[in-house]
Scaffold this active site. Structure first.
Site, PDB file in Angstrom:
ATOM      1  N   ARG A   1      15.771   0.122  -0.309  1.00 23.66           N
ATOM      2  CA  ARG A   1      16.880  -0.639  -0.489  1.00 23.66           C
ATOM      3  C   ARG A   1      17.745  -0.392   0.624  1.00 23.66           C
ATOM      4  O   ARG A   1      17.805   0.576   1.942  1.00 23.66           O
ATOM      5  CB  ARG A   1      18.121   0.373  -1.598  1.00 23.66           C
ATOM      6  CG  ARG A   1      17.755   0.612  -2.827  1.00 23.66           C
ATOM      7  CD  ARG A   1      17.851  -1.129  -3.272  1.00 23.66           C
ATOM      8  NE  ARG A   1      17.774  -1.197  -4.768  1.00 23.66           N
ATOM      9  CZ  ARG A   1      15.786  -1.802  -5.117  1.00 23.66           C
ATOM     10  NH1 ARG A   1      15.017  -2.340  -4.316  1.00 23.66           N
ATOM     11  NH2 ARG A   1      15.503  -2.119  -6.564  1.00 23.66           N
TER      12      ARG A   1
ATOM     13  N   HIS B   1      13.098  -9.316   0.719  1.00 24.40           N
ATOM     14  CA  HIS B   1      12.692  -8.874  -0.494  1.00 24.40           C
ATOM     15  C   HIS B   1      11.400  -9.229  -1.388  1.00 24.40           C
ATOM     16  O   HIS B   1      11.622  -9.428  -2.846  1.00 24.40           O
ATOM     17  CB  HIS B   1      14.130  -8.589  -1.194  1.00 24.40           C
ATOM     18  CG  HIS B   1      14.381  -7.484  -2.220  1.00 24.40           C
ATOM     19  ND1 HIS B   1      15.515  -6.405  -2.563  1.00 24.40           N
ATOM     20  CD2 HIS B   1      12.944  -6.151  -3.279  1.00 24.40           C
ATOM     21  CE1 HIS B   1      15.082  -5.707  -3.097  1.00 24.40           C
ATOM     22  NE2 HIS B   1      14.329  -5.773  -3.360  1.00 24.40           N
TER      23      HIS B   1
HETATM   24  C1  GLV Z   1      12.106  -3.870  -5.964  1.00 25.05           C
HETATM   25  O1  GLV Z   1      13.187  -3.581  -5.239  1.00 25.05           O
HETATM   26  C2  GLV Z   1      12.098  -3.399  -7.714  1.00 25.05           C
HETATM   27  O2  GLV Z   1      12.872  -2.632  -7.363  1.00 25.05           O
HETATM   28  O3  GLV Z   1      11.012  -3.780  -7.894  1.00 25.05           O
END
Ligand code: GLV
Length: 309
Positions: free
Chosen positions: A224, A272
């Site tokens: 994160r 991401h």
């Molecule tokens: C991605 O960040 C997830 O938590 O799957």
């Protein structure tokens, strides 16, 4: 009895198809198209709106549409009795492993160095490295971190793993807790963050940590954005305490246009995508957990609220 899917930024069509393939008789709603809140027993969500989760009087469990559950745990309106679980699938885990492998290979073959050199039309060699030349450290040995550590060990990297409580993994030197953190970090060539985001791990990737790695080390953050102290990364790059960073997650996503990271050639940015939850596999896990919840069974990939993972 019904299941509610809440993911405002995802296209619902592949999800509808995937759920339908696993169980076409499922009573399934896609937020916000829902008639009666009291029908809902199970919610699966990603980036759900605030002040929503306490509006379902018969809610038994909430699943994350991915591996992380910090977005659910941060929601203060979630009633205490509601169980929380994650959705893990083999494909997502494999994608995470591949992301780490890609980053390490880029480091071994100096790809960010050569990309910068190209801008200046320079022709200079740098030493190639193979897996066994590198000491790599995986922070966080949950399902994904463990698999990453295991695979890297099998590929010949010298792997260290660090977690809150002690773990054993084949071909991996493991370290636990704050007492062993310095020995884990000392002289690493690559630090890979796969920790859950909790009050203890927020801001854990800071200058103190960077100082303990080798000077030409890399940081790979696929956990994160809030694990990283952004100004410490910039400082460490400026001072040559780190060579480059591969970042998939950010404090604010999408990363704002004016953010200084965009202009740093030593920071590789991906939006991401390290591991994307695949509808075909995830629908099976979600429906299994929904059925477990409504028949009072333990959930798969359950999360302990007090621990935060
Ligand atoms: C991605 O960040 C997830 O938590 O799957």
């Amino acid at each position: 009895m019904a299941l509610l899917f809440i993911a405002p930024d995802r296209n619902p069509d592949p999800w509808k198809e995937a759920f339908d393939k696993v169980d076409s008789n499922l009573d399934l709603f896609f937020w916000p198209a829902i008639d009666q809140h009291k029908k809902i027993n199970f919610i699966v969500c990603w980036n759900h709106p605030a002040r929503l989760l306490d509006r379902f009087p018969n809610l038994q469990a909430v699943a994350s549409l991915g591996a992380g559950v910090d977005h659910i745990l941060a929601d203060e309106c979630l009633p205490d009795h509601v169980q929380i679980c994650r959705t893990l699938t083999p494909r997502l885990i494999q994608e995470m492993v591949d992301y780490v492998r890609t980053s390490l290979l880029m480091h071994q073959r100096n790809i960010t160095f050569y990309l910068q050199q190209k801008r200046q039309a320079r022709w200079k060699h740098r030493k190639n490295r193979i897996a066994s030349d590198l000491e790599v450290g995986v922070m966080g040995l949950g399902t994904i971190g463990r698999k990453v550590a295991l695979e890297l060990g099998n590929e010949g990297y010298n792997v260290r793993g660090w977690s809150r409580s002690s773990k054993q993994i084949k071909k991996v030197s493991t370290f636990a807790g704050n007492k062993e953190k310095a020995s884990f970090l000392e002289g690493l060539d690559a630090l890979i963050c796969l920790l859950p985001l909790t009050s203890e791990t927020r801001g854990i990737l800071d200058l103190e940590v960077f100082k303990q790695l080798k000077n030409d080390a890399i940081l790979i953050n696929i956990a994160r954005g809030s694990h990283l102290v952004e100004e410490d990364l910039v400082y460490a790059l400026d001072k040559g305490l780190l060579e480059w960073a591969m970042l998939d997650v950010f404090q604010k996503e999408p990363l704002p246009d004016h953010h200084s990271f965009w202009n740093r050639p030593e920071i590789v940015i991906t939006p991401h995508i390290a591991g994307i939850t695949p509808p075909e596999e995830a629908a099976e896990v979600i429906i299994e957990n929904y059925k477990r919840a409504i028949s009072g069974m333990d959930l798969k990939y359950t999360v302990q609220r007090d621990k935060g993972y």
